[in-house]
Design an enzyme around this catalytic site. Structure first.
Site, PDB file in Angstrom:
ATOM      1  N   GLU A  74     -10.180  -4.708   9.308  1.00 15.58           N
ATOM      2  CA  GLU A  74      -9.072  -3.762   9.246  1.00 15.58           C
ATOM      3  C   GLU A  74      -8.090  -4.155   8.140  1.00 15.58           C
ATOM      4  O   GLU A  74      -7.641  -3.301   7.378  1.00 15.58           O
ATOM      5  CB  GLU A  74      -8.358  -3.711  10.616  1.00 15.58           C
ATOM      6  CG  GLU A  74      -7.098  -2.874  10.669  1.00 15.58           C
ATOM      7  CD  GLU A  74      -7.356  -1.378  10.478  1.00 15.58           C
ATOM      8  OE1 GLU A  74      -8.519  -0.941  10.499  1.00 15.58           O
ATOM      9  OE2 GLU A  74      -6.365  -0.653  10.281  1.00 15.58           O
TER      10      GLU A  74
ATOM     11  N   TYR B 187     -13.953  -7.248  -3.766  1.00 17.52           N
ATOM     12  CA  TYR B 187     -15.120  -6.796  -2.994  1.00 17.52           C
ATOM     13  C   TYR B 187     -16.372  -6.697  -3.869  1.00 17.52           C
ATOM     14  O   TYR B 187     -17.480  -6.966  -3.409  1.00 17.52           O
ATOM     15  CB  TYR B 187     -14.822  -5.441  -2.325  1.00 17.52           C
ATOM     16  CG  TYR B 187     -13.660  -5.508  -1.367  1.00 17.52           C
ATOM     17  CD1 TYR B 187     -13.528  -6.566  -0.462  1.00 17.52           C
ATOM     18  CD2 TYR B 187     -12.664  -4.524  -1.361  1.00 17.52           C
ATOM     19  CE1 TYR B 187     -12.450  -6.637   0.414  1.00 17.52           C
ATOM     20  CE2 TYR B 187     -11.585  -4.591  -0.483  1.00 17.52           C
ATOM     21  CZ  TYR B 187     -11.483  -5.650   0.395  1.00 17.52           C
ATOM     22  OH  TYR B 187     -10.421  -5.728   1.254  1.00 17.52           O
TER      23      TYR B 187
ATOM     24  N   GLU C 102       0.815  -1.229   0.000  1.00 16.73           N
ATOM     25  CA  GLU C 102       0.000   0.000   0.000  1.00 16.73           C
ATOM     26  C   GLU C 102       0.846   1.275   0.000  1.00 16.73           C
ATOM     27  O   GLU C 102       0.318   2.376   0.112  1.00 16.73           O
ATOM     28  CB  GLU C 102      -0.944  -0.005   1.222  1.00 16.73           C
ATOM     29  CG  GLU C 102      -2.021  -1.086   1.118  1.00 16.73           C
ATOM     30  CD  GLU C 102      -2.945  -1.166   2.336  1.00 16.73           C
ATOM     31  OE1 GLU C 102      -2.476  -0.885   3.460  1.00 16.73           O
ATOM     32  OE2 GLU C 102      -4.125  -1.525   2.148  1.00 16.73           O
TER      33      GLU C 102
ATOM     34  N   GLY D 122      -8.052 -18.643  -4.133  1.00 17.23           N
ATOM     35  CA  GLY D 122      -9.219 -18.701  -3.246  1.00 17.23           C
ATOM     36  C   GLY D 122      -8.913 -18.481  -1.771  1.00 17.23           C
ATOM     37  O   GLY D 122      -9.784 -18.670  -0.920  1.00 17.23           O
TER      38      GLY D 122
ATOM     39  N   GLU E 244     -23.363   6.806  -1.115  1.00 13.22           N
ATOM     40  CA  GLU E 244     -23.897   7.718  -0.096  1.00 13.22           C
ATOM     41  C   GLU E 244     -23.001   8.921   0.156  1.00 13.22           C
ATOM     42  O   GLU E 244     -23.330   9.772   0.977  1.00 13.22           O
ATOM     43  CB  GLU E 244     -24.126   6.944   1.226  1.00 13.22           C
ATOM     44  CG  GLU E 244     -25.184   5.852   1.091  1.00 13.22           C
ATOM     45  CD  GLU E 244     -25.404   5.066   2.378  1.00 13.22           C
ATOM     46  OE1 GLU E 244     -24.892   5.478   3.435  1.00 13.22           O
ATOM     47  OE2 GLU E 244     -26.076   4.033   2.317  1.00 13.22           O
TER      48      GLU E 244
ATOM     49  N   ASN F   6      -6.471   0.376  -5.751  1.00 16.16           N
ATOM     50  CA  ASN F   6      -6.272  -1.058  -5.552  1.00 16.16           C
ATOM     51  C   ASN F   6      -7.351  -1.855  -6.297  1.00 16.16           C
ATOM     52  O   ASN F   6      -8.306  -2.372  -5.713  1.00 16.16           O
ATOM     53  CB  ASN F   6      -6.287  -1.361  -4.052  1.00 16.16           C
ATOM     54  CG  ASN F   6      -5.852  -2.783  -3.746  1.00 16.16           C
ATOM     55  OD1 ASN F   6      -5.689  -3.597  -4.648  1.00 16.16           O
ATOM     56  ND2 ASN F   6      -5.673  -3.069  -2.474  1.00 16.16           N
TER      57      ASN F   6
ATOM     58  N   SER G  20     -10.892 -15.516  -0.396  1.00 14.40           N
ATOM     59  CA  SER G  20     -12.311 -15.914  -0.354  1.00 14.40           C
ATOM     60  C   SER G  20     -12.580 -16.778   0.869  1.00 14.40           C
ATOM     61  O   SER G  20     -13.610 -16.609   1.543  1.00 14.40           O
ATOM     62  CB  SER G  20     -12.695 -16.696  -1.610  1.00 14.40           C
ATOM     63  OG  SER G  20     -12.419 -15.935  -2.751  1.00 14.40           O
TER      64      SER G  20
HETATM   65  C1  LIG Z   1      -6.977  -8.711  -2.840  1.00 12.85           C
HETATM   66  C2  LIG Z   1      -6.421 -10.039  -2.351  1.00 12.85           C
HETATM   67  C3  LIG Z   1      -6.641 -10.173  -0.846  1.00 12.85           C
HETATM   68  C4  LIG Z   1      -7.174 -11.177  -3.070  1.00 12.85           C
HETATM   69  O1  LIG Z   1      -6.679 -12.411  -2.551  1.00 12.85           O
HETATM   70  P1  LIG Z   1      -6.766 -13.780  -3.380  1.00 12.85           P
HETATM   71  O2  LIG Z   1      -6.541 -14.890  -2.416  1.00 12.85           O
HETATM   72  O3  LIG Z   1      -5.886 -13.706  -4.552  1.00 12.85           O
HETATM   73  O4  LIG Z   1      -8.290 -13.732  -3.856  1.00 12.85           O
HETATM   74  P2  LIG Z   1      -9.186 -14.974  -4.350  1.00 12.85           P
HETATM   75  O5  LIG Z   1      -8.316 -15.990  -5.026  1.00 12.85           O
HETATM   76  O6  LIG Z   1     -10.015 -15.468  -3.210  1.00 12.85           O
HETATM   77  O7  LIG Z   1     -10.096 -14.247  -5.440  1.00 12.85           O
HETATM   78  C5  LIG Z   1     -11.506 -14.146  -5.359  1.00 12.85           C
HETATM   79  C6  LIG Z   1     -12.014 -13.256  -6.467  1.00 12.85           C
HETATM   80  O8  LIG Z   1     -11.504 -11.923  -6.327  1.00 12.85           O
HETATM   81  C7  LIG Z   1     -11.267 -11.357  -7.641  1.00 12.85           C
HETATM   82  N1  LIG Z   1      -9.829 -11.160  -7.852  1.00 12.85           N
HETATM   83  C8  LIG Z   1      -8.827 -11.563  -7.042  1.00 12.85           C
HETATM   84  N2  LIG Z   1      -7.638 -11.185  -7.564  1.00 12.85           N
HETATM   85  C9  LIG Z   1      -7.913 -10.553  -8.738  1.00 12.85           C
HETATM   86  C10 LIG Z   1      -7.099  -9.931  -9.735  1.00 12.85           C
HETATM   87  N3  LIG Z   1      -5.750  -9.928  -9.631  1.00 12.85           N
HETATM   88  N4  LIG Z   1      -7.711  -9.370 -10.791  1.00 12.85           N
HETATM   89  C11 LIG Z   1      -9.060  -9.384 -10.904  1.00 12.85           C
HETATM   90  N5  LIG Z   1      -9.886  -9.964  -9.997  1.00 12.85           N
HETATM   91  C12 LIG Z   1      -9.315 -10.527  -8.915  1.00 12.85           C
HETATM   92  C13 LIG Z   1     -11.773 -12.393  -8.637  1.00 12.85           C
HETATM   93  O9  LIG Z   1     -13.154 -12.129  -8.849  1.00 12.85           O
HETATM   94  C14 LIG Z   1     -11.596 -13.691  -7.846  1.00 12.85           C
HETATM   95  O10 LIG Z   1     -12.433 -14.724  -8.274  1.00 12.85           O
HETATM   96  P3  LIG Z   1     -11.940 -15.700  -9.473  1.00 12.85           P
HETATM   97  O11 LIG Z   1     -10.522 -16.119  -9.160  1.00 12.85           O
HETATM   98  O12 LIG Z   1     -12.935 -16.812  -9.429  1.00 12.85           O
HETATM   99  O13 LIG Z   1     -12.000 -14.848 -10.713  1.00 12.85           O
HETATM  100  C15 LIG Z   1      -4.914 -10.194  -2.703  1.00 12.85           C
HETATM  101  O14 LIG Z   1      -4.713  -9.881  -4.052  1.00 12.85           O
HETATM  102  C16 LIG Z   1      -4.002  -9.314  -1.863  1.00 12.85           C
HETATM  103  O15 LIG Z   1      -3.637  -9.668  -0.733  1.00 12.85           O
HETATM  104  N6  LIG Z   1      -3.632  -8.145  -2.429  1.00 12.85           N
HETATM  105  C17 LIG Z   1      -2.720  -7.242  -1.737  1.00 12.85           C
HETATM  106  C18 LIG Z   1      -3.309  -6.692  -0.448  1.00 12.85           C
HETATM  107  C19 LIG Z   1      -4.667  -6.093  -0.624  1.00 12.85           C
HETATM  108  O16 LIG Z   1      -4.995  -5.482  -1.626  1.00 12.85           O
HETATM  109  N7  LIG Z   1      -5.488  -6.273   0.423  1.00 12.85           N
HETATM  110  C20 LIG Z   1      -6.780  -5.661   0.484  1.00 12.85           C
HETATM  111  C21 LIG Z   1      -6.618  -4.313   1.106  1.00 12.85           C
HETATM  112  S1  LIG Z   1      -8.170  -3.478   1.246  1.00 12.85           S
END
Ligand SMILES: CC(C)(COP(=O)(O)OP(=O)(O)OC[C@H]1O[C@@H](n2cnc3c(N)ncnc32)[C@H](O)[C@@H]1OP(=O)(O)O)[C@@H](O)C(=O)NCCC(=O)NCCS
Length: 170
Positions: free
Chosen positions: A92, A140, A28, A104, A152, A133, A107
């Site tokens: 948080e 989300y 971030e 996943g 809102e 992001n 998820s």
């Molecule tokens: C955002 C984050 C938590 C997602 O974690 P992840 O374990 O890769 O997510 P999942 O595998 O459960 O993905 C679920 C869905 O989210 C969406 N998604 C996840 N990564 C994505 C990407 N790189 N691009 C587009 N969609 C994405 C997709 O809809 C995905 O479903 P699908 O794989 O069936 O298409 C991860 O990328 C991360 O830690 N990023 C850095 C930190 C961050 O951004 N944290 C959130 C701060 S608010």
């Protein structure tokens, strides 16, 4: 294949949680704002007054795999309150280590938190995300979450410790 498990964090996880907190802050571009220590996390999460809860994703090595278990993701939450509805689960942090994304893990962490929210009678879950992001926003939006700043018009405000001292008038 290493096995992934999801569980509530324990006190001994705090060093690893701090490592992941720093990875998230680096992602971030906010690493310079991280001042917390593992000791503070231990006290605040597992001491007398529990200020937060944490769910972790742990990778256990396959039999004969050698390495010890390590945390590859976490979701940290605490209880908040909305006078319109009641108890709120406030997320948080959500983070998954780079090499484990798109499998996943987030998820599964979120599912874990949603079940807790319902069990505890929450009427809402809430969190913030940085506007650039797009990965997290995609995550989300797939959940069906509503973007409150668009819908809102809410703004997020903050007072840091020095600002609080400066703002006290009496
Ligand atoms: C955002 C984050 C938590 C997602 O974690 P992840 O374990 O890769 O997510 P999942 O595998 O459960 O993905 C679920 C869905 O989210 C969406 N998604 C996840 N990564 C994505 C990407 N790189 N691009 C587009 N969609 C994405 C997709 O809809 C995905 O479903 P699908 O794989 O069936 O298409 C991860 O990328 C991360 O830690 N990023 C850095 C930190 C961050 O951004 N944290 C959130 C701060 S608010």
């Amino acid at each position: 294949m290493a096995e992934l498990t999801y569980r509530h964090a324990v006190k001994d996880d705090c060093d690893e949680i701090l490592r992941l907190v720093k990875e998230l802050a680096e992602f971030e571009n906010l690493l310079d704002q991280v001042n917390i220590t593992s000791e503070t996390l231990k006290k605040d999460g597992f001491g007398e007054e529990k200020l937060f809860h944490c769910i972790v994703a742990e990778e256990k090595p396959s039999p004969g795999g050698g390495d010890t278990s390590k945390l590859i993701g976490y979701l940290l939450y605490f209880w908040s309150y909305g006078t319109f509805t009641g108890r709120v689960l406030y997320v948080e942090d959500l983070y998954v280590s780079q090499n484990h994304r798109r499998r996943g893990v987030a998820s599964a962490l979120w599912d874990f938190a949603m079940k807790i929210a319902l069990e505890k009678g929450c009427k809402r879950m809430q969190w913030v995300v940085l506007d650039w992001n797009t990965t997290a926003v995609a995550f989300y939006e797939k959940l069906g979450a509503v973007n409150l700043s668009k819908k809102e018009g809410w703004l997020i405000y903050r007072l840091n410790e020095d600002d609080i001292r400066a703002a006290i008038t009496g």
